[in-house]
Scaffold this motif. Structure first.
Motif, PDB file in Angstrom:
ATOM      1  N   SER A 155       0.852  -1.188   0.000  1.00  0.00           N
ATOM      2  CA  SER A 155       0.000   0.000   0.000  1.00  0.00           C
ATOM      3  C   SER A 155       0.889   1.238   0.000  1.00  0.00           C
ATOM      4  CB  SER A 155      -0.897   0.001   1.239  1.00  0.00           C
ATOM      5  OG  SER A 155      -1.540   1.239   1.410  1.00  0.00           O
ATOM      6  N   VAL A 156       0.724   2.087  -1.018  1.00  0.00           N
ATOM      7  CA  VAL A 156       1.615   3.234  -1.211  1.00  0.00           C
ATOM      8  C   VAL A 156       0.791   4.516  -1.353  1.00  0.00           C
ATOM      9  CG1 VAL A 156       3.406   4.263  -2.666  1.00  0.00           C
ATOM     10  CG2 VAL A 156       3.307   1.769  -2.387  1.00  0.00           C
ATOM     11  N   ILE A 157       1.148   5.538  -0.595  1.00  0.00           N
ATOM     12  CA  ILE A 157       0.587   6.877  -0.760  1.00  0.00           C
ATOM     13  C   ILE A 157       1.615   7.729  -1.485  1.00  0.00           C
ATOM     14  CG2 ILE A 157      -0.140   8.997   0.421  1.00  0.00           C
ATOM     15  CD1 ILE A 157      -1.055   7.202   2.769  1.00  0.00           C
ATOM     16  N   VAL A 158       1.211   8.366  -2.569  1.00  0.00           N
ATOM     17  CA  VAL A 158       2.077   9.303  -3.286  1.00  0.00           C
ATOM     18  C   VAL A 158       1.364  10.650  -3.331  1.00  0.00           C
ATOM     19  CG1 VAL A 158       3.339   9.838  -5.399  1.00  0.00           C
ATOM     20  CG2 VAL A 158       3.022   7.443  -4.716  1.00  0.00           C
ATOM     21  N   THR A 159       1.979  11.684  -2.783  1.00  0.00           N
ATOM     22  CA  THR A 159       1.368  13.004  -2.809  1.00  0.00           C
ATOM     23  C   THR A 159       1.901  13.808  -3.990  1.00  0.00           C
ATOM     24  OG1 THR A 159       2.985  14.204  -1.434  1.00  0.00           O
ATOM     25  CG2 THR A 159       1.279  12.919  -0.292  1.00  0.00           C
ATOM     26  N   GLY A 160       1.098  14.756  -4.423  1.00  0.00           N
ATOM     27  CA  GLY A 160       1.459  15.498  -5.631  1.00  0.00           C
ATOM     28  C   GLY A 160       1.502  14.589  -6.840  1.00  0.00           C
ATOM     29  N   ASP A 184      -5.845  13.412   7.245  1.00  0.00           N
ATOM     30  CA  ASP A 184      -6.582  12.328   7.911  1.00  0.00           C
ATOM     31  C   ASP A 184      -7.376  11.510   6.889  1.00  0.00           C
ATOM     32  OD1 ASP A 184      -5.597  13.202  10.329  1.00  0.00           O
ATOM     33  OD2 ASP A 184      -7.419  14.283  10.899  1.00  0.00           O
ATOM     34  N   ARG A 185      -7.949  12.192   5.904  1.00  0.00           N
ATOM     35  CA  ARG A 185      -8.745  11.494   4.883  1.00  0.00           C
ATOM     36  C   ARG A 185      -7.852  10.630   3.987  1.00  0.00           C
ATOM     37  NH1 ARG A 185     -10.907  13.920   0.250  1.00  0.00           N
ATOM     38  NH2 ARG A 185     -10.533  15.978   1.163  1.00  0.00           N
ATOM     39  N   VAL A 186      -6.694  11.140   3.641  1.00  0.00           N
ATOM     40  CA  VAL A 186      -5.738  10.362   2.839  1.00  0.00           C
ATOM     41  C   VAL A 186      -5.354   9.082   3.580  1.00  0.00           C
ATOM     42  CG1 VAL A 186      -3.348  10.330   2.002  1.00  0.00           C
ATOM     43  CG2 VAL A 186      -4.821  12.292   1.498  1.00  0.00           C
ATOM     44  N   THR A 187      -4.980   9.228   4.837  1.00  0.00           N
ATOM     45  CA  THR A 187      -4.536   8.075   5.623  1.00  0.00           C
ATOM     46  C   THR A 187      -5.663   7.075   5.821  1.00  0.00           C
ATOM     47  OG1 THR A 187      -3.009   9.548   6.794  1.00  0.00           O
ATOM     48  CG2 THR A 187      -3.414   7.387   7.766  1.00  0.00           C
ATOM     49  N   ALA A 188      -6.845   7.565   6.187  1.00  0.00           N
ATOM     50  CA  ALA A 188      -7.980   6.677   6.424  1.00  0.00           C
ATOM     51  C   ALA A 188      -8.369   5.924   5.156  1.00  0.00           C
ATOM     52  CB  ALA A 188      -9.170   7.472   6.950  1.00  0.00           C
ATOM     53  N   THR A 189      -8.293   6.593   4.001  1.00  0.00           N
ATOM     54  CA  THR A 189      -8.659   5.938   2.744  1.00  0.00           C
ATOM     55  C   THR A 189      -7.678   4.823   2.413  1.00  0.00           C
ATOM     56  OG1 THR A 189      -9.654   7.983   1.916  1.00  0.00           O
ATOM     57  CG2 THR A 189      -9.084   6.300   0.286  1.00  0.00           C
ATOM     58  N   ALA A 190      -6.385   5.077   2.606  1.00  0.00           N
ATOM     59  CA  ALA A 190      -5.390   4.037   2.341  1.00  0.00           C
ATOM     60  C   ALA A 190      -5.599   2.831   3.248  1.00  0.00           C
ATOM     61  CB  ALA A 190      -3.978   4.599   2.531  1.00  0.00           C
ATOM     62  N   VAL A 191      -5.893   3.087   4.504  1.00  0.00           N
ATOM     63  CA  VAL A 191      -6.105   1.992   5.454  1.00  0.00           C
ATOM     64  C   VAL A 191      -7.371   1.218   5.112  1.00  0.00           C
ATOM     65  CG1 VAL A 191      -6.580   1.449   7.875  1.00  0.00           C
ATOM     66  CG2 VAL A 191      -4.809   3.116   7.299  1.00  0.00           C
ATOM     67  N   THR A 251      -4.077  -1.159  -9.400  1.00  0.00           N
ATOM     68  CA  THR A 251      -5.078  -0.760  -8.424  1.00  0.00           C
ATOM     69  C   THR A 251      -4.724   0.607  -7.867  1.00  0.00           C
ATOM     70  OG1 THR A 251      -5.469  -3.058  -7.792  1.00  0.00           O
ATOM     71  CG2 THR A 251      -6.198  -1.357  -6.240  1.00  0.00           C
ATOM     72  N   ALA A 252      -5.661   1.538  -7.916  1.00  0.00           N
ATOM     73  CA  ALA A 252      -5.399   2.886  -7.422  1.00  0.00           C
ATOM     74  C   ALA A 252      -6.692   3.548  -6.988  1.00  0.00           C
ATOM     75  CB  ALA A 252      -4.716   3.732  -8.500  1.00  0.00           C
ATOM     76  N   VAL A 253      -6.550   4.547  -6.126  1.00  0.00           N
ATOM     77  CA  VAL A 253      -7.665   5.371  -5.688  1.00  0.00           C
ATOM     78  C   VAL A 253      -7.117   6.776  -5.497  1.00  0.00           C
ATOM     79  CG1 VAL A 253      -7.247   4.886  -3.234  1.00  0.00           C
ATOM     80  CG2 VAL A 253      -9.520   5.584  -3.992  1.00  0.00           C
ATOM     81  N   SER A 254      -7.961   7.774  -5.658  1.00  0.00           N
ATOM     82  CA  SER A 254      -7.492   9.149  -5.492  1.00  0.00           C
ATOM     83  C   SER A 254      -8.177   9.818  -4.318  1.00  0.00           C
ATOM     84  CB  SER A 254      -7.738   9.969  -6.763  1.00  0.00           C
ATOM     85  OG  SER A 254      -9.120  10.157  -6.995  1.00  0.00           O
ATOM     86  N   VAL A 255      -7.443  10.747  -3.703  1.00  0.00           N
ATOM     87  CA  VAL A 255      -7.983  11.648  -2.691  1.00  0.00           C
ATOM     88  C   VAL A 255      -7.458  13.033  -3.042  1.00  0.00           C
ATOM     89  CG1 VAL A 255      -8.022  12.313  -0.262  1.00  0.00           C
ATOM     90  CG2 VAL A 255      -8.057   9.895  -0.877  1.00  0.00           C
ATOM     91  N   VAL A 265      -3.397   7.998  -4.914  1.00  0.00           N
ATOM     92  CA  VAL A 265      -2.954   9.187  -5.638  1.00  0.00           C
ATOM     93  C   VAL A 265      -3.536  10.405  -4.933  1.00  0.00           C
ATOM     94  CG1 VAL A 265      -3.094  10.418  -7.840  1.00  0.00           C
ATOM     95  CG2 VAL A 265      -2.828   7.922  -7.811  1.00  0.00           C
ATOM     96  N   ALA A 266      -2.698  11.185  -4.265  1.00  0.00           N
ATOM     97  CA  ALA A 266      -3.148  12.376  -3.554  1.00  0.00           C
ATOM     98  C   ALA A 266      -2.677  13.611  -4.299  1.00  0.00           C
ATOM     99  CB  ALA A 266      -2.596  12.390  -2.130  1.00  0.00           C
ATOM    100  N   ASP A 267      -3.608  14.527  -4.546  1.00  0.00           N
ATOM    101  CA  ASP A 267      -3.248  15.733  -5.295  1.00  0.00           C
ATOM    102  C   ASP A 267      -4.288  16.822  -5.039  1.00  0.00           C
ATOM    103  OD1 ASP A 267      -1.100  16.252  -7.654  1.00  0.00           O
ATOM    104  OD2 ASP A 267      -2.891  17.470  -7.995  1.00  0.00           O
ATOM    105  N   LEU A 268      -3.877  18.044  -5.262  1.00  0.00           N
ATOM    106  CA  LEU A 268      -4.795  19.174  -5.125  1.00  0.00           C
ATOM    107  C   LEU A 268      -5.766  19.260  -6.298  1.00  0.00           C
ATOM    108  CD1 LEU A 268      -5.424  21.705  -3.369  1.00  0.00           C
ATOM    109  CD2 LEU A 268      -3.763  22.955  -4.765  1.00  0.00           C
ATOM    110  N   ASN A 269      -5.343  18.733  -7.448  1.00  0.00           N
ATOM    111  CA  ASN A 269      -6.109  18.836  -8.692  1.00  0.00           C
ATOM    112  C   ASN A 269      -6.930  17.563  -8.925  1.00  0.00           C
ATOM    113  OD1 ASN A 269      -7.039  18.946 -11.321  1.00  0.00           O
ATOM    114  ND2 ASN A 269      -5.090  19.597 -12.201  1.00  0.00           N
TER     115      ASN A 269
END
Length: 254
Positions: free
Chosen positions: A10-15, A73-80, A58-62, A37-41
């Motif tokens: 499980s990997v979180i990548v910001t930007g 908190d939302r990024v972390t909770a979604t990954a978990v 497999t991927a999901v965005s926040v 996939v975490a990003d402002l856009n």
């Protein structure tokens, strides 16, 4: 399982909606990792998720501003919730300053750059650490900068923020090395991305820095930065901890 040991992780990548972050998210997915996939856009994040899924991954965005604790908190909770935990955190999201010298930096410029470039990685690391500690393993990779190694690669705010990222990286490495958690950083030099500079005409900072920019050398492709990030997060780097790795075609050696 791939030789990197990232298959199923499980990997979180910001930007991750563009540039180095996008290339990094795609590279992790190619290794079999499940990627948040975490990003402002929102559009950029959705496009990267679609790319990963089209390739069978497999991927999901926040989406949201990662300097906001609620978004973290939302990024972390979604990954978990989606992936069962957090094995890797890549703190890549960041913004440039205006190359301003100290006497020219406004409060707004200083506070925004520090908040996005340094406080957000701290918030994210703090949020994921309980999950990594519970698992007894984890890897954090921060995107520092050539500006984390010297004072001649960016303005005062950006330089201070990236020196802070280097210090945060080393502190995490020392504090958690006996808990199975490694923290390293890449220090990109010039890289081909969509980032643009908003420079005030006639300002002292850009004029003072211009004399040093001839040492940049060949600009890297985003994929070259991504390859270094994936390596540092992988089992191939299992005894590498607390390193600030220049990926800069030798700029740091000049």
């Amino acid at each position: 399982m791939t030789i990197t040991g990232l298959d199923g992780r499980s990997v979180i990548v910001t930007g991750a909606g563009s540039g180095i972050g996008r290339a990094t998210a795609l590279a992790f997915a190619a290794e079999g990792a499940r990627v948040l996939v975490a990003d402002l856009n929102p559009g950029g994040a959705a496009a990267v998720v679609a790319e990963i899924e089209a390739a069978g991954g497999t991927a999901v965005s926040v989406t949201g501003d990662l300097s906001d604790q609620a978004v973290v908190d939302r990024v972390t909770a979604t990954a978990v919730e989606r992936f069962g935990g957090v094995d890797v955190l890549v703190n890549n999201a960041g913004i440039m300053d205006r190359m301003s010298a100290v006497a020219e930096v406004s409060d707004a410029e200083w506070e925004r750059v520090i908040r996005v470039n340094l406080t957000a990685p701290f918030l994210l690391a703090r949020a994921v650490l309980p999950h990594m500690l519970a698992a007894g393993r984890g890897a954090i990779v921060n995107t520092a900068s050539e500006a984390s190694l010297r004072g001649s690669a960016a303005g005062a705010a950006y330089t201070a923020s990236k020196h802070g990222v280097a210090g945060l990286t080393k502190s995490l490495a020392v504090m958690y090395r006996d808990k199975g958690i490694r923290t390293n950083a890449v220090a990109p030099g010039g890289t081909k991305t969509a980032i643009t500079l908003d420079i005030e005409a006639g300002a002292h900072g850009p004029a003072a820095l211009a004399a040093y920019m001839g040492n940049v050398g060949r600009a890297a492709e985003a994929e070259e930065q991504a390859a270094a990030i994936v390596f540092l997060a992988s089992d191939a780097a299992s005894n590498i901890n607390g390193v600030i790795l220049p990926v800069d075609n030798g700029w740091a050696a000049v």
